[in-house]
Design an enzyme around this catalytic site. Sequence first.
Site, mmCIF file in Angstrom:
data_model
loop_
_atom_site.group_PDB
_atom_site.id
_atom_site.type_symbol
_atom_site.label_atom_id
_atom_site.label_comp_id
_atom_site.label_asym_id
_atom_site.label_seq_id
_atom_site.Cartn_x
_atom_site.Cartn_y
_atom_site.Cartn_z
ATOM 1 N N HIS A 225 -32.182 -34.373 -70.967
ATOM 2 C CA HIS A 225 -32.455 -35.262 -69.848
ATOM 3 C C HIS A 225 -33.011 -36.605 -70.308
ATOM 4 C CE1 HIS A 225 -32.216 -32.413 -66.207
ATOM 5 N NE2 HIS A 225 -31.500 -31.917 -67.204
ATOM 6 N N HIS B 74 -25.693 -24.777 -71.435
ATOM 7 C CA HIS B 74 -26.032 -23.614 -70.623
ATOM 8 C C HIS B 74 -25.975 -22.305 -71.409
ATOM 9 C CE1 HIS B 74 -24.979 -25.973 -66.703
ATOM 10 N NE2 HIS B 74 -26.087 -26.397 -67.292
#
Length: 723
Positions: A98, A266
């Site tokens: 992020h 993920h």
Amino acid sequence: MDGNDMGGGKCPVMHGSLTTTETSVLAWWPQALNFDILHQHDTKVQPFGKDFSYRDEVKKLDFDQLQKDIHALVTDSQDWWPADWGSYAGLFIRLAWHSAGSYRLADGRGGGGAGNIRFAPLNSWPDNANLDKARRLLWPIKKKYGNKISWADLILLAGNAAYEVSGLKTFGFGFGREDIWHPEKDTYWGSEKEWLTDDEHRYPDKDDRTSLENPLSAVVMGLIYVNPEGVNGKPDPAMTAKDVRETFKRMAMDDEETAALTAGGHTIGKGHGNADASKLSPAPEGGSIEAMGLGWLNPKGKGFGRDTLTGGPEGAWTSDPTKWDGGYFEMLLDHEWETTKSPAGAWQWKPVDIKEEDMPADVEDASIRTMPMMTDADMAMKVDPVYRSYMEKFRDDHQYFSDTFARAWFKLTHRDMGPKARYIGPWVPEEDLVWQDPVPAGSISYDVDAVKQKIADSGLSIGEMVSTAWDSARTYRGSDMRGGANGARIRLAPQKDWAGNEPARLQKVLSVLEPIASASGASVADVIVLAGNVGVEQAAKAAGIDVTVPFSPGRGDATDEMTDAESFETMEPLVDGYRNWIKESYAVKPEEILLDHTQLLGLTAPEMTVLVGGMRVIGTNHGGSAHGVFTDKVGALTTDFFVNLTDMSNTWNPTSQDGIYEVRDRKSGKTKWTATRLDLVFGSSSILRAYAEVYAQDDNKEKFVKDFVAAWTKVMNADRFDI
């Protein structure tokens, strides 16, 4: 003391006027030009002093010990914020992701290269919930290594280390990111006034996901990428695939890189949406003073482990969320999926049928199995035929997947660092990558004075020489250190065909300069800059001032094979206030775009002022336009632009042509010159007029030339990371 004394309770501070970010001197006049973008990283906010060099300090690091310390931290569960399954890998990966993932190709802003995730708004974006905890976990390491490691480097290195501990062989890592010390509050993240919404400006056509407003890449305010629940919060993997493709394209990623990043991101960790997120305390920037900069605190339960709450989807993507393996593909492709909602109320997907032994373990008790999940973005990888083809390819060849992801992750975390010459440390990969905009080393052994004389004798005009050098250098942007004169990419696609570069004039000049370069052993890049310097020296001499423009040889010439032409397309100038040119009308005022360009070039308001005034009188306007050329001595580096701009015998009058003005003699009414907004703003803005008046003074003619040369040289050398 009476009620008017401090002891009687009267506050000695002017409430709000000096202590909040919502008010400013210009708040009364919202149409006034805001110069904050040029001043946001003033040296006064940097705590180390003018002699500090992070690039020198970081070279003193014990790199191996630092790596060992971070590797140990990944599995060192601390009492106040214990790790899921005894591993912080997912948390640190998300922090790095992020931090880097806010990068966008259009203007090079965002990204992890300056540690801006420490400040608002990024530190308090809903999508960054609980990443404040990850940074606090890193604090003991930052404290230990001090000035030798920036937050920007440490945050991204932690993500790298997390993958290594999980079993991935990473592609490498480069140090050298310098921290900022103030929010990048003037970076445009969208016009919305509420988190997790998009207004009419973000998507002019809601059904056309490519209509996303430039320079944005995230689908809504407050998210790094796409909405995990689906477009506008409605599950629709096929539609979400369009958002994923557009968003990652704007981050300079192709479909294969996007697929690899989605799967690899993920493979490790989980989502934390196990309760109503509205019960969390405010984000860090809005928290109470005793929260000490931490936000999203959970008032119920322990606040960590099973009680960790971020909001949104709940669950892990794989059976073993701390291990780098192919479990993501098995989970995604081997099951049918149906929609459900997390305890936080977010849409997600769950397998229709799954064996208990294939479920991930509870984060605290390995004997308990929990339901896995997929987001709508994950389902897009299964539904979209292009993405699915990569999913199947990665599943069949785990080594290929690992290599592809490692390269894409390296690109994600290094995209805004600029050329490889800026990378520091023992883990810098040897391979040159095309997205790094490689440039070969140029010669420094040729006779510079002889080359300058050949240029001077070539017959090129001052305007032609200066304009070409400027066009070559003006693409530089300090946001991601791309562009600039080094490499001479102005002679390659796509730059050679940009309207702003006047292709016909450019080819004429190159046809003269390229043979000079070939005969002398200099690079074309050096000769283009030298020609600009010759033009500036000639213009100064025409104004009666002898000056030598500083020059450092050594630029190289890039080739088409070294140039990612598609990524350069987004860098095409559409407005250049320095050459008084606008490609077409835009909703944003041209003077605002001028400030944006100036900030990317790393220039100050005074430097912008002196360059504009000088380039007008030199005669560098696009297409030979006479707008703003307030002189009868075109080609001479005089202060005439400023003298006539501030001359009270002139009046300034709009014409029937939008954005064009006439300068008339106040007494006779005779038109003397024409001008654009990009000229008038230097007289209408109180700030710019103050600078213009300095150069209009009778005693500052030499200062003007000196300041112009300094600012010019700064632009020409902006991308010279080797000097």
